[in-house]
Motif scaffolding. Sequence first.
Motif, mmCIF file in Angstrom:
data_model
loop_
_atom_site.group_PDB
_atom_site.id
_atom_site.type_symbol
_atom_site.label_atom_id
_atom_site.label_comp_id
_atom_site.label_asym_id
_atom_site.label_seq_id
_atom_site.Cartn_x
_atom_site.Cartn_y
_atom_site.Cartn_z
ATOM 1 N N LEU A 145 -22.186 -50.993 44.627
ATOM 2 C CA LEU A 145 -22.105 -52.384 44.450
ATOM 3 C C LEU A 145 -20.510 -51.853 44.487
ATOM 4 C CD1 LEU A 145 -24.639 -54.024 42.162
ATOM 5 C CD2 LEU A 145 -24.503 -53.970 43.849
ATOM 6 N N HIS A 149 -18.696 -57.517 42.867
ATOM 7 C CA HIS A 149 -20.160 -56.808 42.689
ATOM 8 C C HIS A 149 -20.875 -57.216 40.835
ATOM 9 C CE1 HIS A 149 -20.091 -56.441 47.047
ATOM 10 N NE2 HIS A 149 -20.990 -57.499 46.971
ATOM 11 N N ARG A 152 -19.375 -60.458 36.584
ATOM 12 C CA ARG A 152 -20.331 -61.157 36.325
ATOM 13 C C ARG A 152 -20.859 -62.021 35.265
ATOM 14 N NH1 ARG A 152 -24.376 -56.230 37.102
ATOM 15 N NH2 ARG A 152 -24.025 -55.307 39.474
ATOM 16 N N GLU A 173 -21.020 -56.631 52.002
ATOM 17 C CA GLU A 173 -22.952 -56.879 52.174
ATOM 18 C C GLU A 173 -22.838 -55.324 51.202
ATOM 19 O OE1 GLU A 173 -24.304 -57.882 54.641
ATOM 20 O OE2 GLU A 173 -24.077 -60.043 55.195
ATOM 21 N N CYS A 174 -23.570 -55.457 49.822
ATOM 22 C CA CYS A 174 -23.279 -54.495 48.864
ATOM 23 C C CYS A 174 -24.965 -54.449 48.495
ATOM 24 C CB CYS A 174 -22.488 -54.278 48.049
ATOM 25 S SG CYS A 174 -20.756 -53.845 48.437
ATOM 26 N N VAL A 179 -26.302 -58.071 48.773
ATOM 27 C CA VAL A 179 -25.723 -59.604 48.521
ATOM 28 C C VAL A 179 -24.190 -58.725 48.544
ATOM 29 C CG1 VAL A 179 -27.746 -59.731 47.159
ATOM 30 C CG2 VAL A 179 -25.896 -58.413 45.742
ATOM 31 N N THR A 180 -23.249 -60.311 48.705
ATOM 32 C CA THR A 180 -22.088 -61.242 48.780
ATOM 33 C C THR A 180 -21.834 -61.354 47.284
ATOM 34 O OG1 THR A 180 -22.553 -63.036 49.428
ATOM 35 C CG2 THR A 180 -22.237 -61.370 50.990
ATOM 36 N N PRO A 181 -20.262 -61.280 47.188
ATOM 37 C CA PRO A 181 -19.879 -61.471 46.123
ATOM 38 C C PRO A 181 -20.030 -62.799 45.162
ATOM 39 C CG PRO A 181 -18.083 -60.234 46.854
ATOM 40 C CD PRO A 181 -19.406 -60.533 47.752
ATOM 41 N N HIS A 183 -23.205 -63.622 46.078
ATOM 42 C CA HIS A 183 -24.347 -64.359 46.157
ATOM 43 C C HIS A 183 -24.335 -64.129 44.161
ATOM 44 C CE1 HIS A 183 -25.955 -63.879 51.118
ATOM 45 N NE2 HIS A 183 -26.927 -64.320 50.093
ATOM 46 N N VAL A 184 -23.700 -62.732 44.244
ATOM 47 C CA VAL A 184 -23.757 -62.383 42.028
ATOM 48 C C VAL A 184 -23.135 -63.475 41.578
ATOM 49 C CG1 VAL A 184 -22.762 -61.201 40.700
ATOM 50 C CG2 VAL A 184 -22.909 -59.680 43.242
ATOM 51 N N ASN A 208 -28.732 -62.720 52.202
ATOM 52 C CA ASN A 208 -28.652 -61.671 52.108
ATOM 53 C C ASN A 208 -30.253 -60.825 52.367
ATOM 54 O OD1 ASN A 208 -30.881 -62.491 50.381
ATOM 55 N ND2 ASN A 208 -30.317 -62.168 48.349
#
Length: 426
Positions: A145, A149, A152, A173-174, A179-181, A183-184, A208
């Motif tokens: 990550l 990412h 949070r 994407e990590c 997930v991308t930022p 998504h986080v 994702n």
Amino acid sequence: MSSWDLPPDYPLSSDFVRRLKSALATGDKDMVQELICTEAEPVDAVIELANDDWMKEPSAQLPTGALLGLWTLEYKRELTTPLCIAAAHGHVLCVRHLLSRSADPDASPGGRGALHEACLGGHTACAQLLLQHGADPDLLNAEGLAPLHLCRTPASLGCAQALLEHGATVQLECGPDRVTPLHVAAQHGLDEHAQLYLARGASVDARNGRGETALSAACGAAMRSPDEQARCLRLCALLLRGGAAADARDEDERSPLHKACGRARPSLCTLLLLHGADAGALDYGGASPLARALQTTTCAPPAAQHRTVQALLNYGSPSVWPDAFPKVLRTCAQVPAVVEVLFNSYAQLRVSESWLEVVPEEVYQMHEPFYRSFFALAHTPRCLQHLCRSTIRKLFGKKCFYLVPHLPLPETLQKYLLLEPEGVLR
């Protein structure tokens, strides 16, 4: 040989680590600063803060997980550096001092660098200093990550801004789930982060590894406090305004509406329905959003337990198969408003006195007026007013929610057409 394989400069048994852990535990900032800025040598010294190597130490007390058989053969240590410690605890002066002594901003013997630590703690000033001294804004930690990412929490917004200003990749994407930022941000209900990422070019419908969009991830996330739920609702509205597909399916064919219903969040369900979500969609298991809503009825706040079911039916969701109604009654008996709304979605549904067996006696007594009126319908047809309601609803179909308010009727009758519960059945 990596830093992980080399003996630490300051092992767990050292007096330095003992004093450092004591200072960290008591919040003694002055002592922490003195230890990592003046005593630790070299500037990038590897410090061992924890050691879970109980398998190699017979006298060690075994963790509970080991007693349950949940142990691992892996040798685990928590290794860090003075710079990582300073960044993790927001000690800006220490970070500046260590960087002035040429500390490596990307050193990560334990798999996590100082920039990762600053972002996890939401320490913007530390993150900015590290970036100004050349820290890699896309450096991956041991979990794969990047720093973005690890932004949070609401407090990490400044860190995210600093990362992007220094070239962090907004679409990176990590991790194992890719997930991308965005998504986080969605998973944690961070509406301001999401707005920042979208403004920097993040793809609103990027998927994702599980096929989820950010909207899908947000709708499936557990948001417990009212503040978290409010932020998540704002985030979802932002994503939808930004063009997010309201009906995007994940690898299990679950839509955002399925997930919002599964989390018992009526306001979010209504928002999705307003933006065109399919109230009758089926996932791979054959479950509809209505089925998910009924399963989680008792988890919803008391004032909103029937709202999701009501909204779905007013947006055209097919009702439950009549033969399955006793099962619904068994699941939702303690929430009579849900039973009432669902029952009123049928023009005529024959009530069986045998259904009384699935309603616990204490529930019947608690809601006796409703259940007395409910089982009285075993011997009589529905009233003409209800039959008229059913005819109008059938005519309007999926547009009930839009068309009923335009009818020249008193508000009470409009609410009646939209299945507003009354507490008794007629």
